[in-house]
Design a protein around this motif. Structure first.
Motif, PDB file in Angstrom:
ATOM      1  N   SER A 191     -31.377 -36.249  68.398  1.00 26.56           N
ATOM      2  CA  SER A 191     -30.299 -37.183  68.051  1.00 26.56           C
ATOM      3  C   SER A 191     -30.747 -38.625  67.898  1.00 26.56           C
ATOM      4  CB  SER A 191     -29.213 -37.141  69.130  1.00 26.56           C
ATOM      5  OG  SER A 191     -29.718 -37.637  70.373  1.00 26.56           O
TER       6      SER A 191
ATOM      7  N   THR B  11     -29.789 -45.093  85.064  1.00 29.00           N
ATOM      8  CA  THR B  11     -30.389 -43.756  85.104  1.00 29.00           C
ATOM      9  C   THR B  11     -31.303 -43.650  86.328  1.00 29.00           C
ATOM     10  OG1 THR B  11     -32.049 -44.578  83.548  1.00 29.00           O
ATOM     11  CG2 THR B  11     -30.253 -43.241  82.649  1.00 29.00           C
TER      12      THR B  11
ATOM     13  N   ASP C 133     -32.269 -32.734  81.880  1.00 29.63           N
ATOM     14  CA  ASP C 133     -31.126 -32.298  81.076  1.00 29.63           C
ATOM     15  C   ASP C 133     -30.017 -33.341  81.116  1.00 29.63           C
ATOM     16  OD1 ASP C 133     -32.376 -29.947  80.335  1.00 29.63           O
ATOM     17  OD2 ASP C 133     -31.347 -28.701  81.823  1.00 29.63           O
ATOM     18  N   GLU C 134     -29.791 -33.937  82.280  1.00 27.38           N
ATOM     19  CA  GLU C 134     -28.756 -34.970  82.394  1.00 27.38           C
ATOM     20  C   GLU C 134     -29.109 -36.193  81.557  1.00 27.38           C
ATOM     21  OE1 GLU C 134     -26.836 -34.373  86.836  1.00 27.38           O
ATOM     22  OE2 GLU C 134     -28.838 -35.264  86.678  1.00 27.38           O
TER      23      GLU C 134
ATOM     24  N   GLY D  50     -28.199 -36.132  73.335  1.00 26.56           N
ATOM     25  CA  GLY D  50     -28.509 -34.737  73.058  1.00 26.56           C
ATOM     26  C   GLY D  50     -29.785 -34.579  72.252  1.00 26.56           C
ATOM     27  N   GLU D  51     -30.283 -33.374  72.197  1.00 26.95           N
ATOM     28  CA  GLU D  51     -31.548 -33.105  71.524  1.00 26.95           C
ATOM     29  C   GLU D  51     -31.452 -33.419  70.027  1.00 26.95           C
ATOM     30  OE1 GLU D  51     -33.575 -29.540  72.451  1.00 26.95           O
ATOM     31  OE2 GLU D  51     -33.123 -29.638  74.604  1.00 26.95           O
TER      32      GLU D  51
ATOM     33  N   VAL E 243     -31.115 -36.322  78.869  1.00 29.17           N
ATOM     34  CA  VAL E 243     -31.028 -35.964  77.445  1.00 29.17           C
ATOM     35  C   VAL E 243     -29.571 -35.934  76.994  1.00 29.17           C
ATOM     36  CG1 VAL E 243     -31.421 -34.112  75.771  1.00 29.17           C
ATOM     37  CG2 VAL E 243     -33.237 -34.761  77.377  1.00 29.17           C
ATOM     38  N   SER E 244     -28.706 -35.357  77.801  1.00 31.65           N
ATOM     39  CA  SER E 244     -27.288 -35.291  77.461  1.00 31.65           C
ATOM     40  C   SER E 244     -26.658 -36.679  77.435  1.00 31.65           C
ATOM     41  CB  SER E 244     -26.553 -34.407  78.483  1.00 31.65           C
ATOM     42  OG  SER E 244     -25.167 -34.388  78.227  1.00 31.65           O
ATOM     43  N   LEU E 245     -27.033 -37.519  78.380  1.00 31.53           N
ATOM     44  CA  LEU E 245     -26.480 -38.873  78.477  1.00 31.53           C
ATOM     45  C   LEU E 245     -26.841 -39.718  77.263  1.00 31.53           C
ATOM     46  CD1 LEU E 245     -25.009 -40.840  80.522  1.00 31.53           C
ATOM     47  CD2 LEU E 245     -27.302 -41.591  81.174  1.00 31.53           C
TER      48      LEU E 245
ATOM     49  N   ARG F  21     -37.723 -34.163  73.160  1.00 29.16           N
ATOM     50  CA  ARG F  21     -36.454 -33.450  72.995  1.00 29.16           C
ATOM     51  C   ARG F  21     -35.437 -34.314  72.241  1.00 29.16           C
ATOM     52  NH1 ARG F  21     -34.609 -31.226  78.783  1.00 29.16           N
ATOM     53  NH2 ARG F  21     -32.819 -30.540  77.485  1.00 29.16           N
ATOM     54  N   LEU F  22     -35.425 -35.594  72.525  1.00 29.90           N
ATOM     55  CA  LEU F  22     -34.400 -36.476  71.984  1.00 29.90           C
ATOM     56  C   LEU F  22     -34.672 -36.942  70.554  1.00 29.90           C
ATOM     57  CD1 LEU F  22     -33.706 -38.570  75.177  1.00 29.90           C
ATOM     58  CD2 LEU F  22     -31.925 -37.495  73.791  1.00 29.90           C
TER      59      LEU F  22
ATOM     60  N   GLN G 272     -38.922 -35.827  77.663  1.00 33.75           N
ATOM     61  CA  GLN G 272     -37.561 -36.218  77.273  1.00 33.75           C
ATOM     62  C   GLN G 272     -37.538 -36.768  75.844  1.00 33.75           C
ATOM     63  OE1 GLN G 272     -36.598 -39.080  80.287  1.00 33.75           O
ATOM     64  NE2 GLN G 272     -36.276 -37.538  81.895  1.00 33.75           N
TER      65      GLN G 272
END
Length: 260
Positions: A100, A82, A89-90, A97-98, A92-94, A124-125, A121
């Protein structure tokens, strides 16, 4: 920070202590679900493989590709690079996702992070409710009064070459910002103190001290902190180069959940 540890990655893996399994059992007991964990700043993956004993999947991320080349393999651990250029956003998606992630861990690394960005981050995660973040660090080892005094003197000589962020670690995370709700395992300003014993040879001691970022930075500037005279001083206080000792790493942990 990645550049410093790229050069020390092999030494770092060999020199650092092994975290007790009880720590990860304790952390796992804090989360009702055990589907996904994120080990950020994973380094050689030492914490990640222990977390994998309690969680179905572990995403272990690292800014240093060199560190990942030395990472320990485990069937439930996925290592991902990373770079700092990735957007929030990248990242979190990697990771998944939120809402999760059940557990986020950072072992002896969070003081290097852009804390505001990382904590955003995490918030959000983390799964809400139930998700937990835990961070920990250790500082100087304890052996005996004579050795401990010499180690403290060595630390003080290293201060001019330290990154200012390491002050959080040497302050035992007492000054580390940690904007999460207390879950009974330390809290902002009051970390939980844990003892981490390790059997260590004198060669292992030199590997540990040599893996300090300040030692590498000093060497780049033409200063050898770990000189022959210093090594001899350590050796005398240690009791001889053939002696194996039990040393204590004082460790400081903070854990919490997203504030409601």
């Amino acid at each position: 920070m990645a550049g410093l540890y790229d050069k020390l990655a092999g030494t770092y893996r060999d020199a650092r202590p092994t975290f007790p399994t009880q720590w990860f059992s304790m952390l796992a007991s804090l989360t009702p679900r055990h589907s996904l964990a994120w080990d950020a700043g994973t380094g050689n993956g030492q914490a990640a493989i222990s977390i994998a004993e309690y969680y179905d999947r572990v995403i272990a991320t690292e800014i240093s590709e060199e560190q990942l080349e030395h990472a320990m393999k485990h069937p439930r651990v996925q290592y991902l690079h990373t770079p700092s250029s990735m957007s929030d956003d990248e990242v979190v998606s990697l990771i998944g996702g939120e809402n999760s992630v059940d557990l986020v861990t950072v072992s002896v690394a969070v003081h290097w992070f852009d804390l505001e960005r990382f904590y955003s981050q995490v918030k959000r995660l983390l799964r809400k409710p139930g998700g937990v973040i835990a961070v920990w660090t250790y500082n100087l080892i304890q052996v005996n009064p004579e050795f401990d005094a010499i180690m403290w003197g060595f630390y003080e000589r290293s201060i001019p070459f330290q990154n200012p962020k390491t002050k959080y670690a040497f302050d035992c995370y007492k000054t580390l910002p940690f904007p999460f709700e207390n879950v009974g395992v330390g809290c902002e300003g009051q970390p939980m103190i844990l003892d981490m014993p390790k059997e260590m040879s004198f060669e292992g001691l030199l590997g540990l001290v040599g893996s300090w970022s300040a030692v590498g930075t000093a060497k780049e500037q033409g200063v050898e902190l770990l000189s022959e005279n210093v090594i001899k001083e350590f050796e005398t206080a240690w009791g001889g180069s053939d002696l194996v000792r039990t040393v204590i790493f004082k460790t400081y942990m903070l854990a919490g959940k997203v504030k409601s």
